[in-house]
Scaffold this motif. Structure first.
Motif, mmCIF file in Angstrom:
data_model
loop_
_atom_site.group_PDB
_atom_site.id
_atom_site.type_symbol
_atom_site.label_atom_id
_atom_site.label_comp_id
_atom_site.label_asym_id
_atom_site.label_seq_id
_atom_site.Cartn_x
_atom_site.Cartn_y
_atom_site.Cartn_z
ATOM 1 N N LEU A 145 0.855 -1.184 0.000
ATOM 2 C CA LEU A 145 0.000 0.000 0.000
ATOM 3 C C LEU A 145 0.895 1.240 0.000
ATOM 4 O O LEU A 145 2.025 1.200 0.511
ATOM 5 C CB LEU A 145 -0.908 0.000 1.233
ATOM 6 C CG LEU A 145 -1.815 -1.231 1.395
ATOM 7 C CD1 LEU A 145 -2.466 -1.223 2.771
ATOM 8 C CD2 LEU A 145 -2.863 -1.264 0.306
ATOM 9 N N THR A 146 0.413 2.319 -0.559
ATOM 10 C CA THR A 146 1.210 3.541 -0.639
ATOM 11 C C THR A 146 0.429 4.725 -0.085
ATOM 12 O O THR A 146 -0.807 4.750 -0.117
ATOM 13 C CB THR A 146 1.627 3.855 -2.092
ATOM 14 O OG1 THR A 146 0.454 4.033 -2.885
ATOM 15 C CG2 THR A 146 2.472 2.737 -2.672
ATOM 16 N N ALA B 35 1.397 6.417 14.479
ATOM 17 C CA ALA B 35 1.127 7.082 13.206
ATOM 18 C C ALA B 35 -0.265 7.683 13.240
ATOM 19 O O ALA B 35 -1.143 7.227 13.987
ATOM 20 C CB ALA B 35 1.258 6.098 12.045
ATOM 21 N N VAL B 36 -0.467 8.706 12.439
ATOM 22 C CA VAL B 36 -1.765 9.334 12.229
ATOM 23 C C VAL B 36 -2.053 9.292 10.731
ATOM 24 O O VAL B 36 -1.144 9.499 9.917
ATOM 25 C CB VAL B 36 -1.779 10.792 12.751
ATOM 26 C CG1 VAL B 36 -3.054 11.509 12.334
ATOM 27 C CG2 VAL B 36 -1.633 10.811 14.267
ATOM 28 N N VAL B 37 -3.277 9.011 10.356
ATOM 29 C CA VAL B 37 -3.653 8.975 8.942
ATOM 30 C C VAL B 37 -4.674 10.078 8.681
ATOM 31 O O VAL B 37 -5.371 10.531 9.594
ATOM 32 C CB VAL B 37 -4.235 7.605 8.541
ATOM 33 C CG1 VAL B 37 -3.200 6.513 8.729
ATOM 34 C CG2 VAL B 37 -5.499 7.290 9.319
ATOM 35 N N ASN B 38 -4.752 10.512 7.434
ATOM 36 C CA ASN B 38 -5.775 11.504 7.103
ATOM 37 C C ASN B 38 -7.076 10.801 6.693
ATOM 38 O O ASN B 38 -7.117 9.576 6.508
ATOM 39 C CB ASN B 38 -5.285 12.471 6.031
ATOM 40 C CG ASN B 38 -5.198 11.825 4.656
ATOM 41 O OD1 ASN B 38 -5.121 10.608 4.525
ATOM 42 N ND2 ASN B 38 -5.205 12.647 3.615
ATOM 43 N N GLN B 39 -8.118 11.576 6.544
ATOM 44 C CA GLN B 39 -9.438 11.020 6.268
ATOM 45 C C GLN B 39 -9.472 10.265 4.938
ATOM 46 O O GLN B 39 -10.123 9.221 4.821
ATOM 47 C CB GLN B 39 -10.475 12.145 6.255
ATOM 48 C CG GLN B 39 -11.912 11.672 6.160
ATOM 49 C CD GLN B 39 -12.885 12.834 6.196
ATOM 50 O OE1 GLN B 39 -12.509 13.969 5.901
ATOM 51 N NE2 GLN B 39 -14.120 12.572 6.560
ATOM 52 N N ALA B 40 -8.758 10.781 3.931
ATOM 53 C CA ALA B 40 -8.759 10.121 2.625
ATOM 54 C C ALA B 40 -8.160 8.727 2.711
ATOM 55 O O ALA B 40 -8.697 7.769 2.132
ATOM 56 C CB ALA B 40 -7.985 10.972 1.619
ATOM 57 N N LEU B 41 -7.041 8.573 3.434
ATOM 58 C CA LEU B 41 -6.418 7.263 3.566
ATOM 59 C C LEU B 41 -7.277 6.343 4.427
ATOM 60 O O LEU B 41 -7.413 5.144 4.122
ATOM 61 C CB LEU B 41 -5.023 7.408 4.179
ATOM 62 C CG LEU B 41 -4.184 6.132 4.224
ATOM 63 C CD1 LEU B 41 -3.910 5.627 2.821
ATOM 64 C CD2 LEU B 41 -2.870 6.365 4.969
ATOM 65 N N ASN C 27 -8.317 16.167 5.791
ATOM 66 C CA ASN C 27 -7.538 16.104 4.549
ATOM 67 C C ASN C 27 -6.834 17.432 4.278
ATOM 68 O O ASN C 27 -7.370 18.503 4.557
ATOM 69 C CB ASN C 27 -8.443 15.771 3.367
ATOM 70 C CG ASN C 27 -8.966 14.347 3.434
ATOM 71 O OD1 ASN C 27 -8.316 13.469 3.976
ATOM 72 N ND2 ASN C 27 -10.139 14.126 2.866
ATOM 73 N N VAL C 28 -5.653 17.338 3.705
ATOM 74 C CA VAL C 28 -4.891 18.498 3.240
ATOM 75 C C VAL C 28 -4.649 18.322 1.751
ATOM 76 O O VAL C 28 -4.204 17.258 1.303
ATOM 77 C CB VAL C 28 -3.550 18.617 3.992
ATOM 78 C CG1 VAL C 28 -2.671 19.684 3.351
ATOM 79 C CG2 VAL C 28 -3.789 18.939 5.453
ATOM 80 N N PRO D 222 -4.649 13.688 -1.306
ATOM 81 C CA PRO D 222 -4.085 12.338 -1.359
ATOM 82 C C PRO D 222 -4.170 11.664 0.000
ATOM 83 O O PRO D 222 -4.336 12.316 1.036
ATOM 84 C CB PRO D 222 -2.625 12.603 -1.748
ATOM 85 C CG PRO D 222 -2.330 13.941 -1.117
ATOM 86 C CD PRO D 222 -3.612 14.728 -1.211
ATOM 87 N N GLY D 223 -4.052 10.340 0.003
ATOM 88 C CA GLY D 223 -3.929 9.638 1.268
ATOM 89 C C GLY D 223 -2.584 9.938 1.901
ATOM 90 O O GLY D 223 -1.551 9.848 1.239
ATOM 91 N N GLU D 224 -2.594 10.306 3.188
ATOM 92 C CA GLU D 224 -1.351 10.695 3.853
ATOM 93 C C GLU D 224 -1.171 9.916 5.144
ATOM 94 O O GLU D 224 -2.123 9.719 5.916
ATOM 95 C CB GLU D 224 -1.336 12.203 4.138
ATOM 96 C CG GLU D 224 -1.259 13.044 2.872
ATOM 97 C CD GLU D 224 -0.990 14.509 3.149
ATOM 98 O OE1 GLU D 224 -0.098 15.080 2.500
ATOM 99 O OE2 GLU D 224 -1.680 15.083 4.014
ATOM 100 N N LEU D 225 0.076 9.487 5.346
ATOM 101 C CA LEU D 225 0.466 8.799 6.572
ATOM 102 C C LEU D 225 1.445 9.699 7.310
ATOM 103 O O LEU D 225 2.506 10.052 6.776
ATOM 104 C CB LEU D 225 1.119 7.451 6.241
ATOM 105 C CG LEU D 225 1.685 6.659 7.427
ATOM 106 C CD1 LEU D 225 0.561 6.203 8.348
ATOM 107 C CD2 LEU D 225 2.489 5.460 6.944
ATOM 108 N N TYR D 226 1.080 10.103 8.528
ATOM 109 C CA TYR D 226 1.917 10.983 9.339
ATOM 110 C C TYR D 226 2.688 10.157 10.368
ATOM 111 O O TYR D 226 2.102 9.328 11.074
ATOM 112 C CB TYR D 226 1.065 12.019 10.068
ATOM 113 C CG TYR D 226 0.369 13.009 9.158
ATOM 114 C CD1 TYR D 226 0.965 14.224 8.837
ATOM 115 C CD2 TYR D 226 -0.890 12.742 8.637
ATOM 116 C CE1 TYR D 226 0.329 15.144 8.016
ATOM 117 C CE2 TYR D 226 -1.540 13.649 7.817
ATOM 118 C CZ TYR D 226 -0.927 14.849 7.512
ATOM 119 O OH TYR D 226 -1.570 15.746 6.702
ATOM 120 N N ARG D 227 4.006 10.405 10.420
ATOM 121 C CA ARG D 227 4.838 9.796 11.455
ATOM 122 C C ARG D 227 5.396 10.892 12.351
ATOM 123 O O ARG D 227 5.568 12.036 11.917
ATOM 124 C CB ARG D 227 5.983 9.004 10.820
ATOM 125 C CG ARG D 227 5.518 7.787 10.036
ATOM 126 C CD ARG D 227 6.692 6.975 9.523
ATOM 127 N NE ARG D 227 7.311 7.586 8.357
ATOM 128 C CZ ARG D 227 8.528 7.294 7.911
ATOM 129 N NH1 ARG D 227 9.280 6.424 8.585
ATOM 130 N NH2 ARG D 227 9.022 7.879 6.836
#
Length: 653
Positions: free
Chosen positions: A373-374, A410-416, A451-452, A462-467
């Protein structure tokens, strides 16, 4: 020049780059520009052994440039590289599956972002050129009426139609080439000032500083002038293809009139001018609508009152465990500045054109064929979401306790979250990153944020994964400083704060978030500017066309107007008759233009966000503006017709 004083003996000088000694072995020409970004120093790259062995996602950051071998071409290079990529993917399925090679010419990469804007410019220039050609054709048609006796005499004395056609072509070529030469004379001194103005509009056009009028521009201008000459030659040629020697000689002896075909051709040319002008006006209105929509669109974070600056920590002096402490010290220093409300940092700033991709798998979930997954990879400090104004939707933000020794989160955005968990709460999901061995601790999802629009305010987020930065600190970070008011004058304080902590570090890319967002709209801004300028020019030329036809009609119909006035018609009625015919012609052209604009609007709606294929306000406003211009253009001919002296007109006829 700037650091070594332009010393011709600079070769062999030792300079420190990120604390490491480097020997200067060459100086590039002054006109050299690195293609992708501002670069002043090029260093030889010797990858470390662990970099060579790394097959994870974090190793995918290099740009590769190759020179085609003699006898090779782009197609063969693509085929060869595709075969190499397939072989590597077969040998290293875990890391290379799903990756291929995209081989493209380097110039295409340079102009990929600006091609739509440049094609827009070319289309607008073409439309205005056609309108100008229609105007000149109209003038030649009007002139042709006064020359009908001359041409009739030539034909009566034995001249062939081909001879007359060549005569008219020579005159058109003379006009076209003279106009092209005049355009070149105006363009030569205008190029450099234009090249200085465009960067001030935040329009990053590549190679702008090297633009000049060279043999290619001269050749294109020559070809365009010849094409214009051929276009303006057609209408007078059609008028001479149906000669009436007896009638033309008699009419010429009386002083000239105007034939039915000529009037039809002149009306058709004005109609086409008006139609093109309406289409350009509608396009300008739709692009302006899109620009306004983009300017008001919510990017997902607070743009106002924030400054960003990038700092890169040399890996040799700042190993992984020392990077978090540097950012903590810098945040404390910046937070003490007057007016600062918050400080954060991230590896990438939204809308600045930079991003990274992380590959991962969800622990416990069986993926088809082992596909990764990306997501867009974001490494941020714990205060990032609050400083940027990104809302929390589920779970929690990063906290100060999410440090180097704490469990990885980790934190994910709404799109992901929507894409991978279909609306379910992803809290507690464990993610394993590409490139990390099975002994590495997985990341636990602790929250979902809003989402940003990272790449483009007009595109889907886009889907974003925050570390969290202390748990995955990169060497380069952008510091974001949120202020109570406009952050003017804060750049120097940020530089000073970094210099106080480490005098050897440089602070660069200092700009406000507002400037970052504004630069992301440069292509749309360029389109708005161009369409507005060219639609205004098109309206002016169309007005000249309407004025010219109305003035010529008044001059040719002076006997008819004199008769009408002698028989009792009022000057106001005569003025209304002239104006009505001119406006009716403009209205017909506007109607045709609206039909063409509808097709153009559907095309623009497909590529411009916030635009509907049919916008009643834009379409109606463009048509109304054109009709108002047509009324103004008819005013002088109408007043001239109302002041015709019946006795003088009849005596003259």
């Amino acid at each position: 020049q700037r650091h070594l004083g332009g010393d011709p003996e600079a070769i062999g000088t030792t300079v420190l780059l990120d604390g490491a000694a480097h020997t200067v072995v060459g100086v590039l020409p002054r006109q050299f520009r690195f293609p992708f970004e501002q670069v002043e120093v090029l260093a030889a790259w010797a990858p470390l052994a662990e970099q060579v062995a790394d097959r994870g996602a974090k190793a995918r950051y290099l740009r590769v440039v190759a020179r085609l071998a003699e006898g090779s071409n782009l197609a063969s290079a693509r085929a060869e590289m595709a075969a190499i990529a397939a072989r590597i993917a077969a040998e290293h399925a875990a890391s290379n599956r799903g990756y291929d090679v995209n081989v493209m010419p380097l110039p295409e990469l340079f102009v990929a972002d600006v091609r739509p804007a440049l094609l827009t410019l070319l289309a607008a220039v073409g439309a205005v050129a056609l309108i100008a050609c229609a105007n000149i054709s109209n003038l030649l048609l009007a002139r042709g009426v006064t020359r009908r006796r001359e041409i009739a005499l030539r034909l009566a004395l034995g001249a062939t139609g081909g001879r007359i056609a060549r005569l008219l072509l020579a005159e058109s070529l003379l006009l076209g080439l003279a106009g092209g030469a005049a355009g070149l004379l105006l363009a030569v001194p205008a190029v450099k000032p234009l090249a200085r103005v465009i960067p001030n509009l935040n329009l990053p056009l590549p190679g702008l500083d090297s633009v000049q009028v060279d043999y290619r521009v001269v050749g294109f201008t020559l070809a365009l002038s010849l094409a214009a000459a051929l276009v303006v030659w057609v209408a007078p040629l059609i008028q001479t293809l149906r000669p009436d020697l007896h009638g033309d000689l008699k009419e010429g002896a009386r002083g000239g009139g105007g034939d039915f075909l000529g009037r039809r051709l002149r009306a058709l040319l004005v109609l086409s001018e008006v139609a093109l002008a309406v289409m350009l006006a509608v396009a300008a209105g739709l692009v302006a609508r899109s620009f306004r929509w983009l300017s008001n669109a919510d990017p997902g974070f607070q743009v106002e009152n924030a400054l960003t600056a990038r700092v890169t920590l040399p890996a040799a002096r700042y190993p992984r465990d020392k990077r978090p402490e540097f950012l903590r010290r810098l945040a404390v220093r910046l937070a003490e500045l007057p007016g600062v409300r918050g400080v954060a940092a991230a590896n990438y700033v939204p809308l600045d054109g930079l991003w990274g991709v992380v590959r991962f798998r969800i622990e416990g979930r069986i993926e088809d064929d082992g596909e990764w997954l990306t997501a867009n990879d974001m490494v941020v400090t714990p205060t990032y979401f609050q400083v940027m104004g990104i809302p929390l939707l589920q779970g929690r933000y990063f906290a100060a306790g999410d440090n180097e020794g704490a469990p990885r989160v980790a934190v994910v955005n709404q799109a992901l979250a929507q894409r991978l968990w279909k609306g379910q709460d992803p809290a507690g999901a464990r993610l394993r990153l590409d490139g990390e061995g099975p002994e590495a601790q997985p990341l636990t999802v602790i929250g979902v944020v809003g989402n940003v629009r990272h790449f483009d305010v007009g595109a889907e987020a886009p889907g974003e994964l925050y570390r969290c930065h202390p748990q995955a600190p990169p060497v380069s970070m952008a510091v974001i400083v949120r202020t109570a008011g406009p952050p003017s004058g804060l750049a120097g304080a940020v530089r000073e704060a970094v210099r106080d902590i480490d005098p050897q570090l440089a602070t660069y890319n200092i700009q406000t978030l507002g400037e970052v967002a504004d630069k992301s709209l440069w292509a749309t801004r360029l389109s708005v500017t161009l369409f507005s300028l060219f639609s205004a020019l098109a309206l002016f030329l169309a007005a000249l066309g309407v004025y010219g036809v109305s003035s010529y009609a008044v001059a040719q119909r002076s006997r008819e107007i004199g008769l009408r006035l002698a028989l009792g018609a009022s000057p106001a009625r005569i003025a209304g008759l002239v104006t009505g015919r001119g406006v009716a012609l403009a209205a017909s052209g506007a109607a045709a233009g609206l039909v063409g604009a509808h097709a153009l609007g559907r095309l623009l709606a497909a590529v411009l966000p916030g635009v509907r294929p049919f916008d009643p306000l834009v379409y109606g406003g463009s048509a109304a503006l054109l009709l108002a211009v047509a009324c103004a253009a008819n005013l002088m001919p109408a007043l001239r017709a109302a002041r015709v002296d019946p006795a003088e007109a009849l005596r003259h006829e």
